[in-house]
Write an enzyme that holds these catalytic residues in place. Structure first.
Site, mmCIF file in Angstrom:
data_model
loop_
_atom_site.group_PDB
_atom_site.id
_atom_site.type_symbol
_atom_site.label_atom_id
_atom_site.label_comp_id
_atom_site.label_asym_id
_atom_site.label_seq_id
_atom_site.Cartn_x
_atom_site.Cartn_y
_atom_site.Cartn_z
ATOM 1 N N HIS A 174 0.835 -1.202 0.000
ATOM 2 C CA HIS A 174 0.000 0.000 0.000
ATOM 3 C C HIS A 174 0.870 1.252 0.000
ATOM 4 C CE1 HIS A 174 -3.600 2.388 1.343
ATOM 5 N NE2 HIS A 174 -2.622 3.172 1.778
ATOM 6 N N GLU A 175 1.852 1.278 0.888
ATOM 7 C CA GLU A 175 2.726 2.451 0.977
ATOM 8 C C GLU A 175 3.603 2.585 -0.264
ATOM 9 O OE1 GLU A 175 1.977 4.532 3.204
ATOM 10 O OE2 GLU A 175 0.709 3.124 4.303
ATOM 11 N N HIS A 213 1.740 4.417 -2.974
ATOM 12 C CA HIS A 213 1.866 5.864 -2.806
ATOM 13 C C HIS A 213 3.226 6.333 -3.339
ATOM 14 C CE1 HIS A 213 -1.737 6.549 -0.450
ATOM 15 N NE2 HIS A 213 -1.364 5.685 0.473
#
Length: 154
Positions: free
Chosen positions: A67-68, A71
């Site tokens: 998820h990170e 980003h």
């Protein structure tokens, strides 16, 4: 697991899932309470909550790292990196990252405040429940434009 092991793990996940190297720092932050991890746009570093690793294991933390990294890679490539962006959602599904992290066990969930105030219209009797005190002089009834009167429920 320490920060150096996390760094190599994030680098491996980045190469395996995204095909692009991770060139910044990844580390644990024990002060994180309500989130699994976070990405810093200015420094491009990633922090991971170590309590997620202890509570749910490596599979869940790998989804948080993905998820990170979504980003990270989208931000560096100048594409939509926010949660609401379609590019972010598509990449997250493609790599198998988690949309939300699981809440930590033993954490007390916030209870919503009960309604403490009631505004009553003097003309039609319509009731508006409020959690916080408001000034009835500043508002009118949304139904008939009548004058509102404040009363306490406790």
């Amino acid at each position: 697991m320490n920060d150096e092991q996390l760094q190599t793990w994030v680098e491996e996940i980045s190469l395996r899932s995204f095909g692009v190297p991770f060139r910044h720092r990844a580390k644990f932050n024990g002060r994180l309470r309500t989130t699994g991890g976070r990405y810093f746009m200015k420094t491009h570093h990633i922090e991971i909550n170590p309590a997620q690793l202890e509570a749910y294991g490596t599979e869940e933390v790998e989804r948080i790292i993905k998820h990170e990294l979504c980003h990270y890679h989208l931000h560096l490539s100048g594409r939509g990196y926010r949660h609401r962006d379609p590019e972010f959602k598509a990449l997250l599904n493609q790599v198998g990252g988690s949309r939300y992290c699981q809440s930590l066990p033993g954490r007390a969930k916030r209870k919503p405040l009960p309604y403490r105030y009631k505004l009553v219209c003097n003309r039609c009797g319509m009731e508006y429940l409020r959690k916080r005190r408001v000034d009835p002089e500043r508002y009118r009834c949304g139904k008939c434009r009548g004058v509102l009167q404040l009363s306490s429920l406790q």
